[in-house]
Every structure is written in C-alpha cells, then in structure tokens.
Design an enzyme around this catalytic site. Structure first.
Site, PDB file in Angstrom:
ATOM      1  N   GLY A   1    -119.547  52.033  14.616  1.00 51.77           N
ATOM      2  CA  GLY A   1    -120.101  50.791  14.113  1.00 51.77           C
ATOM      3  C   GLY A   1    -120.489  49.806  15.183  1.00 51.77           C
ATOM      4  N   CYS A   2    -120.446  50.211  16.435  1.00 55.66           N
ATOM      5  CA  CYS A   2    -120.682  49.273  17.533  1.00 55.66           C
ATOM      6  C   CYS A   2    -121.958  49.635  18.267  1.00 55.66           C
ATOM      7  CB  CYS A   2    -119.499  49.303  18.500  1.00 55.66           C
ATOM      8  SG  CYS A   2    -119.702  48.204  19.911  1.00 55.66           S
ATOM      9  N   GLY A   3    -122.786  48.622  18.536  1.00 57.55           N
ATOM     10  CA  GLY A   3    -124.044  48.891  19.210  1.00 57.55           C
ATOM     11  C   GLY A   3    -124.067  48.535  20.675  1.00 57.55           C
TER      12      GLY A   3
ATOM     13  N   CYS B   1    -121.114  48.969  22.810  1.00 59.04           N
ATOM     14  CA  CYS B   1    -120.081  49.633  23.592  1.00 59.04           C
ATOM     15  C   CYS B   1    -120.744  50.435  24.705  1.00 59.04           C
ATOM     16  CB  CYS B   1    -119.258  50.564  22.719  1.00 59.04           C
ATOM     17  SG  CYS B   1    -118.220  49.690  21.546  1.00 59.04           S
TER      18      CYS B   1
END
Length: 270
Positions: free
Chosen positions: A114-116, A118
């Site tokens: 869900g992380c763009g 990292c």
C-alpha cells in the site's frame, strides 16, 4: 485445496458470525488475497522488495522499469520470474547498466503493497513534476460511465476476495481493453502500463481508470506512461491535483454512474 486455484487467491478457514446477537456462527473455507514478497534484481544486483499479487509479473516488470527506473522501450531486454523459498524473484536484464543512483543500496528499502514511496530516501526522488502529457483524444462523459460499468466484471481476483485493486485502459469510447489487478494500487497500475507497452498500445488513444484513490504517485506513474486522462473511483490528493495540473493531465475523481468530479484540465471531456 480446491483444484481450480487461481494465482493471487488463497483459501483459509474462517468463522463467519451470521447472527451477532444470537451468537450464531459457522466454520467455512473462504478465499483471501495473496500478498507475496517480490525481490527485484537488476543485472544480478538486488534492487527492491515489493509486496504484490503473484500474477502478471512480467507486465509488472515492464511497467516498473518505466515508472520507477525510467527505462524506455528496448532498454529492458529480459525478464525472469522464479519462485524462491521466501517468495518470488524478478530478474531484470537491461541493455545498458542502470545509473548509479538507481541501484544505490541506500535508496531502496522494502516496500509495502500500500505504499508508493518506500525505497526513496531523498525528497527529489519522491516529488518530481512529470513531463507534459500529449493532448490525446477527446473523451465523452458517457465513455467514463461505459468504462465504469465494465470494470467490475473484469476483476476476478477482487470478486473472489474483496481486497484487490484494479487498473484499466479504455478506448476513447469507454470500451475496456486491458485490466490488471493487484493487492497494491501502484502495482496494478504498473502491471497495466507494462501490459500496454508489451502489446504496443498507445496510451494517448484512450484513458486510464483505477479503482483506488488518485494519490500523487498514481498521477506520476500515469503521466510517465503518457495517459492524458486518469479517472479514479475514489478521491485524489491535493498534490495529485497539482501534479496533474502541471503536466497537462485531466484528473477525474469520485467516478460514479451519472456523477464525477474533474480536478484538472476539464477541456478534454466533452
């Protein structure tokens, strides 16, 4: 384990409470979304680790190569996918060595689904104005509704689990051509972009539709791929609106039947 197992879907035993007040419950097997570590290597060197749905990984490789590494058509010469003990390894072979900054071991960190951002350690890696997109085709309001009506029928993983994002490319009339799914919204978009590159589809001849919110990195990826219009079923962020405005992209949010909100460059929608 059912014989008709699908990549991206796993079976687990669950307890379903059907009457909360009466304490009535049933034990059954249910389908849940798989979330698998994907180790990305480039020319034999470890580059990044992402959490992904284990399907359409060659498409993901081609999209990731463009949106994260800046590799143009022909720069990525080979893609290898192999199962390893901890998950899956994706091996990218490039025509030329990547710039030193791209393979800096201090740049890349494990990335969550869900992380763009990292993996990025510098502000200039995170917030960067995309290049201007082309004018593209005029899109009728009815085309947005056509695409919206079709996309639910093209999401088998989400239909099974309820936990999967989708990214789709539609022609100017709204007819869907390609749909890709993933537990991560950024991965789904990279898979779509990669599939389009592999099939030689011109992004400027239609528009992209995503089932998630339109965060700034979704706009950045879409602009890098050359989409003149990005429509999202959820909300955009303020930075996404600013990036879309700056690169000439039409950004649509809260797409519903008979309703949507245009946040930038409304002139493309007729």
């Amino acid at each position: 384990m059912p014989a008709d197992r699908v990549d991206g879907v796993a079976w687990r035993e669950v307890v379903e409470v059907v009457e909360v007040a009466g304490g009535v419950s049933a034990v059954r097997r249910d389908q849940v979304a798989e979330e698998v570590p994907l180790a990305i290597h480039c020319s034999g060197e470890p580059l990044a680790v992402m959490m992904v749905s284990p399907c359409d990984l060659e498409d993901f490789a081609h999209g990731f190569a463009l949106t994260e590494l800046g590799l143009g058509t022909g720069d990525l010469v080979s893609v290898g996918v192999q199962a390893v003990l901890e998950g899956i390894q994706l091996d990218l072979g490039t025509r030329d060595p990547l710039p030193a900054r791209a393979v800096d071991p201090q740049r890349w960190l494990p990335g969550r689904s869900g992380c763009g951002i990292c993996g990025h350690r510098h502000l200039e890696d995170v917030v960067r104005q995309p290049a201007a997109v082309g004018q593209g085709s005029a899109i009728a309001s009815s085309a947005l509704e056509v695409a919206l009506r079709q996309i639910e029928q093209r999401q088998p993983l989400n239909a099974a689990t309820g936990a999967i994002h989708a990214a789709a490319w539609a022609r100017a009339d709204g007819s869907l051509v390609l749909v890709r799914e993933d537990v991560g919204r950024h991965n789904a978009l990279d898979k779509l972009i990669g599939a389009m590159r592999r099939e030689g589809v011109d992004p400027a001849s239609g528009f992209a539709l995503v089932t998630s919110r339109a965060s700034y990195e979704m706009v950045a990826k879409a602009a890098t791929a050359g989409f003149p219009l990005l429509a999202a079923m959820s909300a955009p962020t303020a930075l996404a609106v600013d990036l879309a405005t700056g690169c000439g992209m039409t950004l649509v949010g809260f797409l519903r039947e008979s309703r949507y909100v245009v946040y930038s460059h409304q002139d493309r929608i007729g």
